[in-house]
Design an enzyme around this catalytic site. Structure first.
Site, short mmCIF file in Angstrom:
data_model
loop_
_atom_site.label_atom_id
_atom_site.label_comp_id
_atom_site.label_asym_id
_atom_site.label_seq_id
_atom_site.Cartn_x
_atom_site.Cartn_y
_atom_site.Cartn_z
CE LYS A 76 -3.87 1.95 2.68
NZ LYS A 76 -4.76 1.74 3.85
CB SER A 151 -8.03 3.66 2.85
OG SER A 151 -7.20 3.03 3.82
CB SER A 175 -8.39 0.65 5.59
OG SER A 175 -9.17 1.81 5.48
N1 GLN Z 1 -13.27 4.17 6.51
C1 GLN Z 1 -12.54 4.54 7.68
C2 GLN Z 1 -12.11 5.98 7.59
O1 GLN Z 1 -12.32 6.56 6.60
C3 GLN Z 1 -11.37 3.64 7.92
C4 GLN Z 1 -10.19 3.93 7.10
C5 GLN Z 1 -9.00 3.11 7.46
O2 GLN Z 1 -9.13 2.07 8.12
N2 GLN Z 1 -7.84 3.59 7.07
O3 GLN Z 1 -11.57 6.54 8.49
#
Ligand code: GLN
Length: 483
Positions: A76, A151, A175
Site C-alpha cells: 500500500k 482505504s 481498511s
Molecule cells: N473508513 C474509515 C475511515 O475513513 C477507515 C479507514 C481506514 O481504516 N484507514 O476513516
C-alpha cells in the site's frame, strides 16, 4: 501461474517448477495488461522487482528456503519505500520519495519478498471506497462499476484480480477487512502493536495497524509472519514473541466458543448478508464450534466516537505537511502564511480537508471535553464490552460490512453514508483487537465477508478458524470473470 497462492508459490519455487524471476515477469506482464481496467497501482517497481527476484533465486540456489523467498507482493502506498515514490494517494506527496524503508517493507524484503509496486489507496487512508485517491478511483474486479472498498482498495483489487498473490494494507477503522470483504479476499488486522508502524505514514496513530491481504488464511499467516514483531523504532510496538502462524493452522474447532452479538443484526444490515453470515455460522457448527448469542451494548456509539478520535489524530499528524519540509509546495507564495494555506489547500483533497477541520475543532480548547474526551470514554466502554464478551467466548463472529460493494460515486455526496459502512469494523480498532475478514458468499455477484474478532494477540486463532472454514468451503477460490 497467476492463480497460485503464496503457499503454492513457495512449494513451486522449492520444487524448482519455476523461478521467482519467471513468475515476476508473468505477473508484471499481467499487471501491464489488466491493471488499466482497475487502476490498482500508483507506481510499478519493475526494476526493483526483477533485481529482488534474481537475488531470491540466487539465495534458493544457495540452499536457503522460506515461504516468502521469491514471493511477489505489493505495498500500500503509505509504507515508505526508499528512493521510491510514497504518495499516500495524495497530491501532497506526489513528489515524495521516501528516504528509508518502513519496518514492514524492510522485514518482508529481508525475508525475500519481491516488490512489484505500490498500490492505490484513499488519500491518507481516509475512506471506504478508494475514491478519494489523487490518482483516481480503483475499480472492483467483481464488477468494474462498483467500488473495491477502502482505504486499501488498490491492494484488494490487485490481489482479487490475480495480479499478484498478496499485498500489505493498513487498517485504522476497517481498511484491510472492508476491502477484503468487498473483493472476496482474506484480510487480517493484527492486534495494535503487533506490526511496527515505523515508516507507515500516520493517519490516526492510536488506531493504525498494518496487516496482510491475500486470498487465503494460509497466505495471511505467511505474510503476517514476515511483518510482525517488536520494533524499537515504534514506541507502541509490543515486545511479545511472534508465534509460528502457519503452525497454528491445524487446530480443531471442537468446542470453540463463537459469540454472535445480537446488536450486529439490526435494521442496517442487508438481509441477504445476514443469511450468508448465518450460513457461515452453521458451517462452523458442523466443524464442532459452539455458538452463543452475546451483547456488545455500546456498539451504537462506535461510529460517532471513531469519527471524532480518528480526525482529531489526523489533524495533528497531518500538520507536518506544511509545504516547507517535504511534499507539495504552492507556486509563488506571497508570504509564509500564504505558503502554508495554499500548499495545504491545494495539496490535500476534500475528504482530507474535511477530516482536518473536524479534528481541529474537536481538539480546540472549548470543545475538547465535549467531543474528544467524551469519545475517549466511549472507547473505554467499547473495550470493556469486548473484555466481558471474551470471558464467555473465544471468537466473535459477524458481518464485515452491512452492504456489498456500492456503485462508484453512489455515496460521494454524503460522507456520513460512507462512514456508516464502517459500523462493524471500527470497534476492533477502538479496542486494539485483532480482526479478520474472510469470504462467505455472494449477493448479486458481489462478494460478502464474515468478520472474526479475537482477544489480544490471538491472530493464530483467527487464522486457524478461517483456515478450517476455507478447507470446507470454496468461496475464497472464486475468481472474478475477466481476470
Ligand atoms: N473508513 C474509515 C475511515 O475513513 C477507515 C479507514 C481506514 O481504516 N484507514 O476513516
Amino acid at each position: 501461474m497467476h492463480q497460485l497462492t503464496l503457499a503454492e508459490i513457495a512449494r513451486g519455487l522449492a520444487d524448482k517448477k519455476f523461478s521467482s524471476e519467471e513468475l515476476t515477469k508473468v505477473l508484471l506482464a499481467r499487471i501491464a495488461q489488466l491493471d488499466p481496467q482497475l487502476n490498482s497501482f500508483i507506481s510499478l517497481t519493475e526494476d526493483l522487482a526483477l533485481t529482488q527476484a534474481k537475488a531470491a533465486d540466487a539465495r534458493r540456489a544457495n540452499g536457503e528456503s522460506g515461504a516468502l523467498l521469491g514471493a511477489p507482493i505489493a505495498h500500500k502506498d503509505l509504507f515508505c519505500t526508499q528512493g521510491i515514490r510514497t504518495s499516500c494517494g495524495s497530491k501532497m506527496l506526489d513528489n515524495f520519495k521516501a528516504p528509508y524503508d518502513a519496518t514492514v517493507v524492510a522485514k518482508l524484503a529481508a525475508a525475500g519478498a519481491v516488490t512489484l509496486g505500490k498500490t492505490n489507496m484513499d488519500e491518507f487512508a481516509m475512506g471506504s471506497a478508494n475514491e478519494s485517491s489523487y490518482y483516481g478511483a480503483v475499480k472492483n474486479p467483481w464488477n468494474l462499476e462498483h467500488v473495491p472498498g477502502g482505504s486499501s482498495g488498490g491492494s484488494a483489487a490487485a490481489v482479487a484480480a490475480r495480479l499478484l498473490p498478496a499485498a500489505t494494507g493498513t487498517d485504522t477503522g476497517g481498511s484491510i477487512r472492508q476491502p477484503a470483504a468487498l473483493t472476496n479476499l482474506t484480510g487480517l488486522k493484527p492486534t495494535y502493536g503487533r506490526v511496527s508502524r515505523w515508516g507507515m505514514i500516520a493517519y490516526a496513530s492510536s488506531l493504525d495497524q498494518g496487516g496482510p491481504m491475500a486470498r487465503t488464511a494460509e497466505d495471511c499467516a505467511i505474510m503476517l509472519q514476515g511483518m510482525a514483531g517488536f520494533d524499537p523504532n515504534d514506541s507502541t510496538s509490543i515486545d511479545e514473541p511472534v508465534p509460528d502462524y502457519s503452525a497454528s493452522l491445524n487446530g480443531s474447532l471442537q468446542g470453540l466458543r463463537i459469540g454472535v452479538p445480537k446488536e450486529y443484526f439490526s435494521a442496517g444490515l442487508d438481509p441477504r448478508i445476514a443469511e450468508l453470515i448465518h450460513n457461515s455460522v452453521k458451517e462452523l457448527e458442523k466443524l464442532g464450534a459452539v455458538i452463543k448469542e452475546i451483547s456488545l451494548p455500546n456498539m451504537q456509539h462506535a461510529i460517532p466516537a471513531y469519527y471524532v478520535i480518528a480526525p482529531a489524530e489526523a489533524s495533528s499528524n497531518l500538520s507536518r505537511f506544511d509545504g516547507v519540509r517535504f511534499g507539495y509546495r504552492c507556486e509563488d507564495p506571497k508570504n509564509l502564511e500564504d505558503l502554508y494555506k495554499r500548499s495545504r489547500g491545494e495539496g490535500f483533497g476534500p475528504e482530507v480537508q474535511r477530516r482536518i477541520m473536524v479534528g481541529a475543532y474537536a481538539l480546540s480548547a472549548g470543545y475538547y471535553d465535549a467531543y474528544y474526551l467524551k469519545a475517549q470514554k466511549i472507547r473505554r466502554l467499547i473495550k470493556n464490552d469486548f473484555m466481558a464478551a471474551f470471558n464467555e467466548v473465544d471468537i466473535i463472529l459477524g458481518p464485515t460490512t452491512p452492504n456489498p460493494a456500492w456503485k462508484l460515486g453512489a455515496k460521494n455526496s454524503d460522507p456520513v453514508a460512507a462512514y456508516l459502512e464502517d459500523v462493524y469494523t471500527i470497534t476492533a480498532n477502538l479496542a486494539g483487537l485483532p480482526g479478520l475478514s474472510m469470504p462467505a458468499g455472494f449477493v448479486d455477484g458481489l462478494p460478502v465477508g464474515v468478520q472474526l474478532l479475537a482477544p489480544y494477540f490471538q491472530e493464530g486463532r483467527l487464522l486457524n478458524v478461517a483456515h478450517q472454514y476455507q478447507l470446507n468451503t470454496d468461496w475464497h477460490t472464486r475468481t472474478p470473470t475477466g481476470f
